[in-house]
Write an enzyme that holds these catalytic residues in place. Sequence first.
Site, PDB file in Angstrom:
ATOM      1  CD  GLU A  94     -29.659  -1.400  15.468  1.00 13.09           C
ATOM      2  OE1 GLU A  94     -30.415  -1.081  16.399  1.00 13.09           O
ATOM      3  OE2 GLU A  94     -28.661  -0.726  15.163  1.00 13.09           O
ATOM      4  CB  CYS A 118     -13.273   0.568  15.106  1.00  8.72           C
ATOM      5  SG  CYS A 118     -12.779  -0.726  13.956  1.00  8.72           S
ATOM      6  N   GLY A 165     -20.894  -5.818  12.544  1.00 10.29           N
ATOM      7  CA  GLY A 165     -19.975  -6.942  12.369  1.00 10.29           C
ATOM      8  C   GLY A 165     -18.918  -6.708  11.310  1.00 10.29           C
ATOM      9  CB  SER A 197     -17.460  -2.152   4.243  1.00  7.56           C
ATOM     10  OG  SER A 197     -16.587  -1.300   4.938  1.00  7.56           O
ATOM     11  CG  HIS A 222     -11.129   4.999   9.352  1.00 13.53           C
ATOM     12  ND1 HIS A 222     -12.158   5.702   8.769  1.00 13.53           N
ATOM     13  CD2 HIS A 222     -11.659   3.799   9.701  1.00 13.53           C
ATOM     14  CE1 HIS A 222     -13.257   4.978   8.783  1.00 13.53           C
ATOM     15  NE2 HIS A 222     -12.981   3.813   9.338  1.00 13.53           N
TER      16      HIS A 222
HETATM   17  N1  SAH Z   1     -16.577  -3.948   9.888  1.00 13.68           N
HETATM   18  C1  SAH Z   1     -16.723  -3.425   8.577  1.00 13.68           C
HETATM   19  C2  SAH Z   1     -18.127  -3.006   8.207  1.00 13.68           C
HETATM   20  C3  SAH Z   1     -18.905  -2.161   9.185  1.00 13.68           C
HETATM   21  S1  SAH Z   1     -18.612  -0.451   9.365  1.00 13.68           S
HETATM   22  C4  SAH Z   1     -15.757  -2.295   8.367  1.00 13.68           C
HETATM   23  O1  SAH Z   1     -15.124  -1.881   9.322  1.00 13.68           O
HETATM   24  O2  SAH Z   1     -15.578  -1.856   7.249  1.00 13.68           O
HETATM   25  C5  SAH Z   1     -18.988   0.392   7.909  1.00 13.68           C
HETATM   26  C6  SAH Z   1     -18.213   1.701   7.778  1.00 13.68           C
HETATM   27  O3  SAH Z   1     -18.602   2.671   8.774  1.00 13.68           O
HETATM   28  C7  SAH Z   1     -16.727   1.504   7.982  1.00 13.68           C
HETATM   29  O4  SAH Z   1     -16.016   2.202   7.030  1.00 13.68           O
HETATM   30  C8  SAH Z   1     -16.505   2.098   9.362  1.00 13.68           C
HETATM   31  O5  SAH Z   1     -15.192   2.459   9.570  1.00 13.68           O
HETATM   32  C9  SAH Z   1     -17.470   3.257   9.345  1.00 13.68           C
HETATM   33  N2  SAH Z   1     -17.785   3.789  10.664  1.00 13.68           N
HETATM   34  C10 SAH Z   1     -17.720   3.172  11.860  1.00 13.68           C
HETATM   35  N3  SAH Z   1     -18.091   3.994  12.842  1.00 13.68           N
HETATM   36  C11 SAH Z   1     -18.406   5.167  12.255  1.00 13.68           C
HETATM   37  C12 SAH Z   1     -18.884   6.414  12.755  1.00 13.68           C
HETATM   38  N4  SAH Z   1     -19.130   6.606  14.035  1.00 13.68           N
HETATM   39  N5  SAH Z   1     -19.123   7.404  11.851  1.00 13.68           N
HETATM   40  C13 SAH Z   1     -18.908   7.208  10.545  1.00 13.68           C
HETATM   41  N6  SAH Z   1     -18.478   6.055  10.026  1.00 13.68           N
HETATM   42  C14 SAH Z   1     -18.208   5.050  10.871  1.00 13.68           C
END
Ligand code: SAH
Length: 347
Positions: A94, A118, A165, A197, A222
């Site tokens: 996506e 995560c 990813g 990121s 986080h």
């Molecule tokens: N894998 C990379 C990029 C993808 S996620 C990373 O972890 O940075 C992009 C951002 O969205 C990251 O900061 C991630 O922690 C956050 N994220 C993931 N799930 C989320 C959710 N349910 N709500 C808000 N942010 C979220």
Amino acid sequence: MEKARRDIRALSLDELRHFFTSHSAPAFKGDQVYEWLWRKGAHNFLGMTNLSKSHRSLLEEYFVIHHIAVDQLQRSDDGTIKNAIRLHDGYLVESVLIPTDTRSTACVSSQVGCSLDCHFCATAKLKRMRNLNPDEIYDQVVEIDKQSQLYYNRPLTNIVFMGMGEPLMNYKNTLAAIDKITSPDGLGMSPKRITVSTSGITKIIREISEQNPKFKLAVSLHSAIEETRNRLMPFTKSFPLDQLLEALKYWYDKTKSKITFEVVVWKGINDKQADIDALVFYCKQVPSKVNLIEYNAIGDDQFVQATPMAISAYTTALKDNRISVTVRRSRGKDIDAACGQLANKNH
Ligand code: SAH
């Protein structure tokens, strides 16, 4: 038996030149093909009109051109556009266009699924199927750029690697794509407008620091408390916070580019004063700023967005310590296009 034809976009310009010279043709034919592939977005060899028929058949004999296709496009009430992108082997990823008054941001994917775990992220529920190739990452940007022109009358202004990813688990292809995105013979975008990121793969952060990276770095932190972070993102047990900090200091030494820490604040998980204090202390050790991200529900009851009071306690403490902080409102939630919601839900 027919020999397997190679993906021509996996070749560098030099390799393309070499291909032609080794077939008794002038090297500049390679330049012409390169331009067709990367600037003009050619989908077949037939349309490469400045090549002779025999050169076109030669290419046809050795190579294929892979390209992505938009399988489904959804528009959110807030203007966000989410694309389900079909890859040549059938997999889906996506990509999202996020328009604001002044910007058009593309959020692109780097892998099919994700290998990390995560708990709060919908993409983590999909297994990692494969890495995207540089051209598949680049093509997402080109597609979103076209949509920005079509729907919002302006080219893309920013790119974030925050789709599906973990970009640093596919860093070679991610860097190759960024080279094309920033190169004058690609899209010519400024590195200042590109953000990668990562969840914090320390070894790779160090390695990339030495390669004159053409992007800004954001880290999904986080929590600055080890145990809390480990609980939220179990894989981080292999990447302790102190090692991450050392890697980020190294990044800053080499690049002089500030790090953005991304933090989602959840009720009862990281909304206490101790969580805030730990974050402030962590941030003070490396030039950085904080992006507080609104939580986007993924259907798991243990995660609930913190109260506005908790968020403002974070912002006040950070500002008091002269750490710049922004609160990122979520976009495209109604179509599951927001951070952490990309999970090929409609397929
Ligand atoms: N894998 C990379 C990029 C993808 S996620 C990373 O972890 O940075 C992009 C951002 O969205 C990251 O900061 C991630 O922690 C956050 N994220 C993931 N799930 C989320 C959710 N349910 N709500 C808000 N942010 C979220």
